[in-house]
Design an enzyme around this catalytic site. Structure first.
Site, short mmCIF file in Angstrom:
data_model
loop_
_atom_site.label_atom_id
_atom_site.label_comp_id
_atom_site.label_asym_id
_atom_site.label_seq_id
_atom_site.Cartn_x
_atom_site.Cartn_y
_atom_site.Cartn_z
N GLU A 103 0.79 -1.23 0.00
CA GLU A 103 0.00 0.00 0.00
C GLU A 103 0.83 1.29 0.00
OE1 GLU A 103 -2.77 -0.33 3.24
OE2 GLU A 103 -3.95 -1.76 2.11
N GLU A 129 -5.54 -8.55 0.86
CA GLU A 129 -6.23 -8.24 2.11
C GLU A 129 -7.70 -7.94 1.86
OE1 GLU A 129 -4.60 -5.12 4.59
OE2 GLU A 129 -2.55 -5.79 4.18
O1 LIG Z 1 -6.82 -1.45 8.73
C1 LIG Z 1 -6.77 -2.84 8.52
C2 LIG Z 1 -5.57 -3.18 7.64
C3 LIG Z 1 -4.22 -2.92 8.33
O2 LIG Z 1 -4.16 -3.58 9.58
C4 LIG Z 1 -3.12 -3.43 7.37
O3 LIG Z 1 -1.82 -3.40 7.96
C5 LIG Z 1 -3.08 -2.57 6.12
O4 LIG Z 1 -2.43 -3.23 5.04
C6 LIG Z 1 -4.47 -2.13 5.72
N1 LIG Z 1 -4.79 -1.36 4.67
C7 LIG Z 1 -6.10 -1.07 4.74
C8 LIG Z 1 -6.82 -0.16 3.80
C9 LIG Z 1 -6.06 1.20 3.77
C10 LIG Z 1 -6.07 1.87 5.11
C11 LIG Z 1 -5.18 1.46 6.09
C12 LIG Z 1 -5.17 2.06 7.35
C13 LIG Z 1 -6.05 3.10 7.62
C14 LIG Z 1 -6.94 3.51 6.61
C15 LIG Z 1 -6.96 2.88 5.37
C16 LIG Z 1 -6.61 -1.71 5.84
N2 LIG Z 1 -5.60 -2.37 6.41
#
Ligand SMILES: OC[C@@H]1[C@@H](O)[C@H](O)[C@@H](O)c2[nH]c(CCc3ccccc3)c[n+]21
Length: 448
Positions: A166, A353
């Protein structure tokens, strides 16, 4: 009841990341990362939570592998912590750091589970941040050196490699919005970081190819499906800018070797230029073997002058929300991956994910009846099947996450796991969603 059957070779997995699960922050020579610095800075993380202990997977990885085997997955996505391999970012390799990942990889292979490894999931060595971090092009060379050491150490054992997790989060979330480490709020800095990370991705792919490393390499972007609330041109344009911020800004360079011009112009208006050097775009668009897509949510937007970075406001249309206040929008998964195929061709896709956060309660008999999370997975699995039926080359799916873990700036309160982590005892307790996914894997599909 209809049976939605998945292809025999469809890859089912789960995903985690080093700083979120390992703990052992100072053990066996690990150096500090920007997330150690950030989480230990008062006010940055809810409750002042840090990754010092997390799920203690550094010591409990065998329990994690046993859970993966019980779940029945064929692959497990995790990340390697750069600061365990190069505590100062460059220089001497820390063999004890490599040894930990050798233990994890060997345990996975013994259990018949393929490791899918992310090289960079946000834990940049602090020593490199002290020299400008991703804004400094020297960090690109340091990354390639780190990648080379790990490629060589695990060649033939790790066969699926993801360069970055990301880049939007590494750049805009962390250097413009400022919610993640290192917590800057400068648009030009974010645009520079995004570019340098994408160059680093391309240079690592070139290194992978030149070393003749076995297996496949790709990268992971978080794609967000954002649509105009009306067909009015200003709403269409505003929603497109907002979507491109997450999507095209990263996917176009990766697959087309150029940035979307309408966004370059928009950022220029805001005072930010992309620091492209000769050869960069060719490097970034090195052919890759797959694209990893992290999908969680989507929504609708319309034009509103002065709103946010793109004169776009989100319109609430009544979606159910998760505990992160994110829209539950399974159709968005179908739409965004159909768009990937239309826009970028038949590149193999892995959902690296997908998952959801809800407020879990552990019962007296150590169960978690997370019906909402199981339902979220069911709805998204149905869209995965629909995508495969429509001819989109969707090859696999990794649930986020195996364990409740350190949810970045939200700390430990926000639980995404299909396994409940008791942070008092560090015991792991499979939730109902774990058993739901276990059955889908066993049956090779689901009844709807
Ligand atoms: O937020 C849940 C997961 C994280 O725990 C992962 O490390 C990360 O790869 C991930 N990406 C996303 C979507 C992008 C995002 C991340 C964090 C906060 C807002 C948007 C959601 N998540």
């Amino acid at each position: 009841m209809a049976k939605l059957q998945f292809p025999q070779d469809f890859v089912w997995g789960t995903a985690t990341a080093s700083y979120q699960i390992e703990g052992a922050a100072g053990e066996d020579g690990r150096g500090p990362s920007i997330w150690d610095t950030f989480s230990h800075t008062p006010g940055k993380v809810v409750n002042g939570d840090t990754g010092d202990m997390a799920c203690d997977s550094y010591h409990r990885y065998e329990e994690d592998v046993a859970l993966l085997k019980k779940l029945g997955v064929s692959a497990y996505r995790f990340s390697i912590a750069w600061p365990r391999i190069f505590p100062q970012g460059t220089g001497e390799v820390n063999e004890k750091g490599l040894d930990y990942y050798r233990r994890v990889v060997d345990a996975l292979l013994a259990a018949g589970i393929e490791p899918a490894v992310t090289l960079y999931h946000w834990d940049l060595p602090q020593a490199l941040q002290d020299k400008g971090g991703w804004a400094n092009r020297d960090t690109i060379d340091a990354f390639v050196k780190y990648a080379e050491v790990v490629f060589k150490a695990f060649d033939g054992k790790i066969k699926q490699w993801i360069t970055f997790n990301e880049t939007w989060c590494v750049s805009f979330l962390s250097n413009y919005i400022g919610a993640h480490a290192p917590g800057n709020t400068d648009l030009q800095l974010a645009v520079t970081v995004a570019h340098n990370c994408m160059v680093a991705h391309g240079e690592a792919v070139k290194k992978f190819r030149s070393l003749g490393i076995q297996g496949q390499i790709g990268t992971t972007h978080n794609l967000y499906w954002f649509e105009p609330y009306t067909t009015k041109p200003e709403d269409v344009a505003a929603a497109h800018r907002q979507r491109a911020y997450n999507n095209e800004w990263f996917m176009d360079p990766t697959f087309k070797g150029s940035y979307p011009q309408f966004m370059v112009d928009w950022f220029r208006e805001k005072g930010a230029e992309v620091p492209i050097q000769p050869g960069d775009m060719e490097t970034i668009s090195q052919p890759i073997d797959f694209i990893g897509v992290n999908f969680y949510s989507g929504g609708f937007g319309r034009y509103k002058k002065g709103e946010g970075l793109f004169d776009c406001e989100e319109v609430q249309v009544g979606f159910d929300k998760t505990f992160m206040d994110w829209n539950v929008y399974p159709d968005g998964l179908y739409k965004v991956l159909s768009w990937v195929r239309e826009a970028y061709g038949d590149v193999p896709i892995y959902i690296t994910e997908n998952g959801s956060c809800y407020d879990d309660t552990l019962t007296a008999d150590n169960r978690v009846h997370d019906a909402e999370r199981a339902e979220y997975y069911k709805k998204h699995f149905i869209q995965c099947h629909r995508l495969i039926e429509s001819g989109v080359p969707l090859k696999g799916y990794f649930a986020w996450s195996l364990l409740d873990n350190f949810e970045w700036a939200e700390g430990y309160k926000k639980r995404f796991g299909i396994v409940y982590t008791d942070y008092e005892t560090l015991a792991r307790h499979p939730k109902d969603s774990f058993y739901f996914i276990q059955k889908v894997i066993q049956d090779g599909g689901l009844d709807v």
